[in-house]
Design a protein around this motif. Structure first.
Motif, PDB file in Angstrom:
ATOM      1  N   ARG A 165      -2.545  -6.197  -5.852  1.00 35.70           N
ATOM      2  CA  ARG A 165      -1.630  -6.285  -4.707  1.00 35.70           C
ATOM      3  C   ARG A 165      -0.582  -7.368  -4.952  1.00 35.70           C
ATOM      4  O   ARG A 165       0.613  -7.148  -4.746  1.00 35.70           O
ATOM      5  CB  ARG A 165      -2.426  -6.594  -3.438  1.00 35.70           C
ATOM      6  CG  ARG A 165      -1.579  -6.750  -2.192  1.00 35.70           C
ATOM      7  CD  ARG A 165      -2.451  -7.026  -0.965  1.00 35.70           C
ATOM      8  NE  ARG A 165      -3.310  -5.914  -0.656  1.00 35.70           N
ATOM      9  CZ  ARG A 165      -2.954  -4.888   0.140  1.00 35.70           C
ATOM     10  NH1 ARG A 165      -1.763  -4.863   0.664  1.00 35.70           N
ATOM     11  NH2 ARG A 165      -3.779  -3.908   0.382  1.00 35.70           N
ATOM     12  N   SER A 169       0.825  -1.207   0.000  1.00 36.83           N
ATOM     13  CA  SER A 169       0.000   0.000   0.000  1.00 36.83           C
ATOM     14  C   SER A 169       0.865   1.265   0.000  1.00 36.83           C
ATOM     15  O   SER A 169       0.452   2.294  -0.544  1.00 36.83           O
ATOM     16  CB  SER A 169      -0.947  -0.002   1.200  1.00 36.83           C
ATOM     17  OG  SER A 169      -0.210  -0.096   2.402  1.00 36.83           O
ATOM     18  N   GLY A 215      -4.181   1.844  -7.490  1.00 40.30           N
ATOM     19  CA  GLY A 215      -5.207   1.251  -6.648  1.00 40.30           C
ATOM     20  C   GLY A 215      -4.906  -0.203  -6.323  1.00 40.30           C
ATOM     21  O   GLY A 215      -4.373  -0.938  -7.146  1.00 40.30           O
ATOM     22  N   LEU A 216      -5.251  -0.605  -5.103  1.00 41.80           N
ATOM     23  CA  LEU A 216      -5.063  -1.995  -4.682  1.00 41.80           C
ATOM     24  C   LEU A 216      -6.382  -2.644  -4.291  1.00 41.80           C
ATOM     25  O   LEU A 216      -6.417  -3.544  -3.462  1.00 41.80           O
ATOM     26  CB  LEU A 216      -4.089  -2.066  -3.490  1.00 41.80           C
ATOM     27  CG  LEU A 216      -2.639  -1.731  -3.771  1.00 41.80           C
ATOM     28  CD1 LEU A 216      -1.815  -1.852  -2.506  1.00 41.80           C
ATOM     29  CD2 LEU A 216      -2.073  -2.634  -4.848  1.00 41.80           C
ATOM     30  N   ASP A 217      -7.477  -2.178  -4.884  1.00 40.63           N
ATOM     31  CA  ASP A 217      -8.784  -2.734  -4.554  1.00 40.63           C
ATOM     32  C   ASP A 217      -8.874  -4.207  -4.936  1.00 40.63           C
ATOM     33  O   ASP A 217      -9.526  -4.993  -4.261  1.00 40.63           O
ATOM     34  CB  ASP A 217      -9.893  -1.951  -5.267  1.00 40.63           C
ATOM     35  CG  ASP A 217      -9.923  -0.499  -4.826  1.00 40.63           C
ATOM     36  OD1 ASP A 217      -9.471  -0.208  -3.701  1.00 40.63           O
ATOM     37  OD2 ASP A 217     -10.375   0.341  -5.625  1.00 40.63           O
ATOM     38  N   ASP A 218      -8.239  -4.577  -6.013  1.00 34.87           N
ATOM     39  CA  ASP A 218      -8.242  -5.960  -6.490  1.00 34.87           C
ATOM     40  C   ASP A 218      -7.047  -6.698  -5.887  1.00 34.87           C
ATOM     41  O   ASP A 218      -5.908  -6.235  -5.997  1.00 34.87           O
ATOM     42  CB  ASP A 218      -8.129  -5.946  -8.016  1.00 34.87           C
ATOM     43  CG  ASP A 218      -8.243  -7.323  -8.639  1.00 34.87           C
ATOM     44  OD1 ASP A 218      -8.213  -8.329  -7.905  1.00 34.87           O
ATOM     45  OD2 ASP A 218      -8.362  -7.374  -9.877  1.00 34.87           O
ATOM     46  N   PRO A 219      -7.262  -7.851  -5.233  1.00 33.99           N
ATOM     47  CA  PRO A 219      -6.148  -8.608  -4.664  1.00 33.99           C
ATOM     48  C   PRO A 219      -5.084  -8.975  -5.703  1.00 33.99           C
ATOM     49  O   PRO A 219      -3.902  -9.087  -5.380  1.00 33.99           O
ATOM     50  CB  PRO A 219      -6.807  -9.867  -4.106  1.00 33.99           C
ATOM     51  CG  PRO A 219      -8.222  -9.497  -3.874  1.00 33.99           C
ATOM     52  CD  PRO A 219      -8.556  -8.470  -4.918  1.00 33.99           C
ATOM     53  N   LYS A 239       0.250   3.919  -2.805  1.00 30.30           N
ATOM     54  CA  LYS A 239      -0.099   5.299  -2.466  1.00 30.30           C
ATOM     55  C   LYS A 239       0.897   6.274  -3.088  1.00 30.30           C
ATOM     56  O   LYS A 239       0.515   7.305  -3.637  1.00 30.30           O
ATOM     57  CB  LYS A 239      -0.126   5.481  -0.953  1.00 30.30           C
ATOM     58  CG  LYS A 239      -0.525   6.862  -0.515  1.00 30.30           C
ATOM     59  CD  LYS A 239      -0.578   6.978   0.985  1.00 30.30           C
ATOM     60  CE  LYS A 239      -0.949   8.391   1.393  1.00 30.30           C
ATOM     61  NZ  LYS A 239      -0.938   8.556   2.842  1.00 30.30           N
TER      62      LYS A 239
END
Length: 126
Positions: free
Chosen positions: A39, A23, A32-36, A27
Motif C-alpha cells: 500500500r 485500493s 494485492g494490498l494485503d501487505d502494508p 483493484k
C-alpha cells in the motif's frame, strides 16, 4: 488552456486519488494490498510521482521552470511507461486489452507533449 496546465491537473488528480484510495488502483490493476508495504509503495511511488510531475507542470512559471523542458520530460516519462507496458504485454504474454489501450494512450500523450514542447520553443504557444 495550456497543455501543461491540463496535464498538470490530470496528474495531480490521479495522484491524490491514488494516495487517498490505493485500493482503487490495486483493484483496477489486480494488485494485492494485503501487505502494508505494498500500500505504501503504491501511494508513494505512483501517487507521489503523479503529484510531483503534476505540480511541476502547474507551477512551472511561478517556480521559473522551463515549460518546454518540463513537457519534454513528461513526454519521456510517458514514452518510457508505454514502452515498458508494451514490452511486458509481449514478453510476459499478458492478454489484456486494458494494458494495450493504456499503452496507446500513453504513447499518444508522449507525442502530443513533445509536439507542444516544440511549439513553445518556436513561440507558437505562449
Amino acid at each position: 488552456m495550456k497543455t501543461h496546465l491540463i496535464t498538470g491537473w490530470i496528474l495531480l488528480g490521479f495522484g491524490f486519488v491514488t494516495i487517498a484510495y490505493p485500493s482503487v488502483f490495486a483493484k483496477y490493476y489486480g494488485v494485492g494490498l494485503d501487505d502494508p508495504a505494498a500500500r505504501a509503495l503504491i501511494q508513494s511511488m505512483v501517487g507521489g510521482t503523479e503529484i510531483a510531475v503534476g505540480s511541476s507542470l502547474l507551477f512551472a512559471r511561478r517556480l521559473e521552470f522551463d515549460i518546454p523542458t518540463l513537457l519534454g520530460l513528461c513526454s519521456i516519462i510517458l514514452l518510457t511507461i508505454a514502452t515498458i507496458r508494451f514490452a511486458t504485454v509481449i514478453f510476459l504474454d499478458i492478454n489484456s486489452a486494458l494494458h494495450v489501450i493504456e499503452g496507446v494512450i500513453e504513447f499518444l500523450g508522449a507525442i502530443l507533449l513533445r509536439s507542444k514542447a516544440k511549439q513553445y520553443k518556436t513561440g507558437e504557444e505562449a
